[in-house]
Design a protein around this motif. Structure first.
Motif, PDB file in Angstrom:
ATOM      1  N   TYR A 151       0.910  -1.412   0.003  1.00  0.00           N
ATOM      2  CA  TYR A 151       0.007   0.089   0.110  1.00  0.00           C
ATOM      3  C   TYR A 151       1.122   1.281   0.075  1.00  0.00           C
ATOM      4  O   TYR A 151       0.463   2.229  -0.476  1.00  0.00           O
ATOM      5  CB  TYR A 151      -0.875   0.054   1.110  1.00  0.00           C
ATOM      6  CG  TYR A 151      -2.215  -1.010   1.143  1.00  0.00           C
ATOM      7  CD1 TYR A 151      -3.062  -0.668  -0.098  1.00  0.00           C
ATOM      8  CD2 TYR A 151      -2.387  -2.063   1.846  1.00  0.00           C
ATOM      9  CE1 TYR A 151      -4.111  -1.822  -0.226  1.00  0.00           C
ATOM     10  CE2 TYR A 151      -3.475  -2.657   2.003  1.00  0.00           C
ATOM     11  CZ  TYR A 151      -4.217  -2.580   0.680  1.00  0.00           C
ATOM     12  OH  TYR A 151      -5.279  -3.372   0.491  1.00  0.00           O
ATOM     13  N   TYR A 172     -10.308   4.847  -3.272  1.00  0.00           N
ATOM     14  CA  TYR A 172      -9.636   3.631  -3.452  1.00  0.00           C
ATOM     15  C   TYR A 172      -9.970   2.663  -2.119  1.00  0.00           C
ATOM     16  O   TYR A 172     -10.253   1.736  -2.249  1.00  0.00           O
ATOM     17  CB  TYR A 172      -8.196   3.732  -3.954  1.00  0.00           C
ATOM     18  CG  TYR A 172      -7.448   2.270  -3.832  1.00  0.00           C
ATOM     19  CD1 TYR A 172      -7.492   1.848  -5.154  1.00  0.00           C
ATOM     20  CD2 TYR A 172      -7.097   1.751  -2.848  1.00  0.00           C
ATOM     21  CE1 TYR A 172      -6.872   0.490  -5.237  1.00  0.00           C
ATOM     22  CE2 TYR A 172      -6.389   0.505  -2.973  1.00  0.00           C
ATOM     23  CZ  TYR A 172      -6.429  -0.081  -4.415  1.00  0.00           C
ATOM     24  OH  TYR A 172      -5.787  -1.276  -4.314  1.00  0.00           O
ATOM     25  N   TRP A 176     -12.865   0.707  -3.709  1.00  0.00           N
ATOM     26  CA  TRP A 176     -12.243  -0.374  -4.566  1.00  0.00           C
ATOM     27  C   TRP A 176     -11.817  -1.362  -3.680  1.00  0.00           C
ATOM     28  O   TRP A 176     -12.297  -2.634  -3.844  1.00  0.00           O
ATOM     29  CB  TRP A 176     -11.034   0.307  -5.238  1.00  0.00           C
ATOM     30  CG  TRP A 176     -10.311  -0.520  -6.328  1.00  0.00           C
ATOM     31  CD1 TRP A 176      -9.422  -1.605  -5.897  1.00  0.00           C
ATOM     32  CD2 TRP A 176     -10.492  -0.571  -7.464  1.00  0.00           C
ATOM     33  NE1 TRP A 176      -9.135  -2.218  -7.254  1.00  0.00           N
ATOM     34  CE2 TRP A 176      -9.856  -1.635  -8.311  1.00  0.00           C
ATOM     35  CE3 TRP A 176     -11.239   0.107  -8.373  1.00  0.00           C
ATOM     36  CZ2 TRP A 176      -9.587  -1.762  -9.464  1.00  0.00           C
ATOM     37  CZ3 TRP A 176     -11.410   0.037  -9.849  1.00  0.00           C
ATOM     38  CH2 TRP A 176     -10.596  -1.178 -10.399  1.00  0.00           C
ATOM     39  N   GLU A 177     -11.381  -1.211  -2.632  1.00  0.00           N
ATOM     40  CA  GLU A 177     -10.706  -2.159  -1.785  1.00  0.00           C
ATOM     41  C   GLU A 177     -11.753  -2.567  -0.644  1.00  0.00           C
ATOM     42  O   GLU A 177     -12.263  -3.890  -0.662  1.00  0.00           O
ATOM     43  CB  GLU A 177      -9.381  -1.667  -0.876  1.00  0.00           C
ATOM     44  CG  GLU A 177      -8.286  -1.569  -1.451  1.00  0.00           C
ATOM     45  CD  GLU A 177      -7.633  -2.692  -1.756  1.00  0.00           C
ATOM     46  OE1 GLU A 177      -7.395  -3.759  -0.972  1.00  0.00           O
ATOM     47  OE2 GLU A 177      -7.177  -2.872  -2.753  1.00  0.00           O
ATOM     48  N   ILE A 180     -15.496  -3.338  -3.720  1.00  0.00           N
ATOM     49  CA  ILE A 180     -14.969  -4.386  -4.870  1.00  0.00           C
ATOM     50  C   ILE A 180     -14.505  -5.396  -4.088  1.00  0.00           C
ATOM     51  O   ILE A 180     -14.518  -6.853  -4.485  1.00  0.00           O
ATOM     52  CB  ILE A 180     -14.395  -3.619  -5.869  1.00  0.00           C
ATOM     53  CG1 ILE A 180     -15.155  -2.647  -6.498  1.00  0.00           C
ATOM     54  CG2 ILE A 180     -13.693  -4.867  -6.854  1.00  0.00           C
ATOM     55  CD1 ILE A 180     -14.404  -1.868  -7.907  1.00  0.00           C
ATOM     56  N   GLY A 181     -13.663  -5.334  -3.107  1.00  0.00           N
ATOM     57  CA  GLY A 181     -12.815  -6.303  -2.629  1.00  0.00           C
ATOM     58  C   GLY A 181     -13.634  -7.359  -1.685  1.00  0.00           C
ATOM     59  O   GLY A 181     -13.241  -8.452  -1.460  1.00  0.00           O
ATOM     60  N   GLN A 188     -12.794 -10.133  -6.966  1.00  0.00           N
ATOM     61  CA  GLN A 188     -11.918  -9.829  -5.712  1.00  0.00           C
ATOM     62  C   GLN A 188     -10.649  -9.780  -6.217  1.00  0.00           C
ATOM     63  O   GLN A 188      -9.742  -9.015  -5.321  1.00  0.00           O
ATOM     64  CB  GLN A 188     -12.202 -10.835  -4.829  1.00  0.00           C
ATOM     65  CG  GLN A 188     -13.562 -10.982  -4.039  1.00  0.00           C
ATOM     66  CD  GLN A 188     -13.625 -12.073  -2.998  1.00  0.00           C
ATOM     67  OE1 GLN A 188     -12.910 -12.925  -3.120  1.00  0.00           O
ATOM     68  NE2 GLN A 188     -14.406 -11.781  -1.922  1.00  0.00           N
ATOM     69  N   ALA A 191      -8.399  -6.432  -6.145  1.00  0.00           N
ATOM     70  CA  ALA A 191      -8.090  -5.640  -4.933  1.00  0.00           C
ATOM     71  C   ALA A 191      -6.765  -6.375  -4.248  1.00  0.00           C
ATOM     72  O   ALA A 191      -6.784  -7.590  -4.257  1.00  0.00           O
ATOM     73  CB  ALA A 191      -9.354  -5.761  -3.719  1.00  0.00           C
ATOM     74  N   LYS A 193      -6.086  -6.473  -1.153  1.00  0.00           N
ATOM     75  CA  LYS A 193      -6.264  -7.232   0.035  1.00  0.00           C
ATOM     76  C   LYS A 193      -6.960  -8.520  -0.294  1.00  0.00           C
ATOM     77  O   LYS A 193      -6.329  -9.470   0.726  1.00  0.00           O
ATOM     78  CB  LYS A 193      -7.470  -6.438   0.837  1.00  0.00           C
ATOM     79  CG  LYS A 193      -8.887  -6.550  -0.046  1.00  0.00           C
ATOM     80  CD  LYS A 193      -9.801  -6.145   1.067  1.00  0.00           C
ATOM     81  CE  LYS A 193      -9.676  -4.446   1.363  1.00  0.00           C
ATOM     82  NZ  LYS A 193     -10.754  -3.909   2.140  1.00  0.00           N
ATOM     83  N   HIS A 194      -7.047  -8.862  -1.475  1.00  0.00           N
ATOM     84  CA  HIS A 194      -7.429 -10.297  -1.779  1.00  0.00           C
ATOM     85  C   HIS A 194      -6.006 -11.264  -1.706  1.00  0.00           C
ATOM     86  O   HIS A 194      -6.203 -12.338  -1.165  1.00  0.00           O
ATOM     87  CB  HIS A 194      -7.832 -10.415  -3.223  1.00  0.00           C
ATOM     88  CG  HIS A 194      -8.023 -11.797  -3.860  1.00  0.00           C
ATOM     89  ND1 HIS A 194      -9.034 -12.745  -3.292  1.00  0.00           N
ATOM     90  CD2 HIS A 194      -7.220 -12.417  -4.800  1.00  0.00           C
ATOM     91  CE1 HIS A 194      -8.675 -13.726  -4.020  1.00  0.00           C
ATOM     92  NE2 HIS A 194      -7.684 -13.514  -4.726  1.00  0.00           N
TER      93      HIS A 194
END
Length: 245
Positions: A151, A172, A176-177, A180-181, A188, A191, A193-194
């Motif tokens: 990050y 984001y 996004w995170e 969407i994540g 996923q 992202a 974090k996935h």
């Protein structure tokens, strides 16, 4: 190297003791309160503890904290003109940018490990600390450090071309995170974090993260390394050619 080390020391101290540290303290208090209360409920100790640390720290707060610090470290120096000292020094801009990145990674890693520790102690301090609980703790700490590295490269890049990088950072981090994540299916995979949680699913054998619809640990590690190098390379190139006011 001497100049880069000077930037690392100065920027790390500046980040850790800035007013933004109040936000980290408030987040730590919130996590302590939630996990401390959860410890008093009739929950399965290890799965519940892993779930709370995953949901609160890895899934939600980690990108937000990285955004708060990363999107402002260079931008603040542009605004107060202190970056002029760096740009007019004989230090190559590549090393200057790497100095900012390393200081951001160090600072975020310290903050995230402290937050993980607060959450861990508030929950497992009441329910019992054993080898399994410590395994969850150390896994989340390492995942937080990995997340800090990835990050930091992203949000440091975002801070360069935009005068108000926090707005894009908020989009984001939350849309996004965050949104969407959290969707099901392969979407996923867009992202960050996935891939962090995919590695975690291989390390943590308790809670919902252990059954996460993960990508392979080797593939996830490669993606995270590739993303970090890509964002760093673009950031360095942009930092070298950008004319700062």
């Amino acid at each position: 190297m001497i100049g880069m080390m000077a930037i690392i020391r100065y920027s790390t101290k500046k980040i850790l003791f800035s007013r933004k540290a109040v936000v980290s303290v408030l987040i730590a208090i919130f996590i302590a309160a939630v996990m401390g209360y959860a410890a008093t409920q009739d929950l399965e100790r290890l799965p519940a503890g892993a779930d709370f640390m995953d949901a609160l720290i890895l899934f939600f707060f980690m990108p937000i904290i990285a955004m708060i610090y990363g999107a402002s470290i260079i931008r603040d120096e542009i605004e107060d003109k202190s970056i002029t000292q760096i740009l007019t020094s004989p230090l190559d801009r590549t090393f200057a940018y790497l100095g900012y990145y390393i200081s951001l990674v160090i600072s975020l890693s310290i903050v995230m490990v402290l937050i993980v520790t607060v959450g861990f102690l508030s929950f497992f301090g009441q329910t019992g600390i054993d080898s399994d609980a410590l395994g969850i703790y150390f896994s989340v700490c390492i995942l937080s450090i990995i997340g800090s590295m990835v990050y930091s490269s992203l949000f440091l890049l975002i801070s360069l071309p935009f005068k108000r990088p926090l707005y894009l950072g908020l989009f984001y981090a939350f849309i996004w995170e965050g949104f969407i994540g959290s969707l099901g299916g392969r979407i996923q995979e867009v992202a960050i974090k996935h891939y962090i949680r995919s590695i975690g699913s291989d390390w943590i054998s308790h809670g919902s993260i252990s059954g996460y619809n993960a990508s392979g640990i080797g593939y996830s590690s490669s993606v995270l390394v590739g993303i970090t190098i890509f964002f760093l390379a673009i950031g360095i190139l942009y930092f070298r050619v950008k004319e700062f006011p």
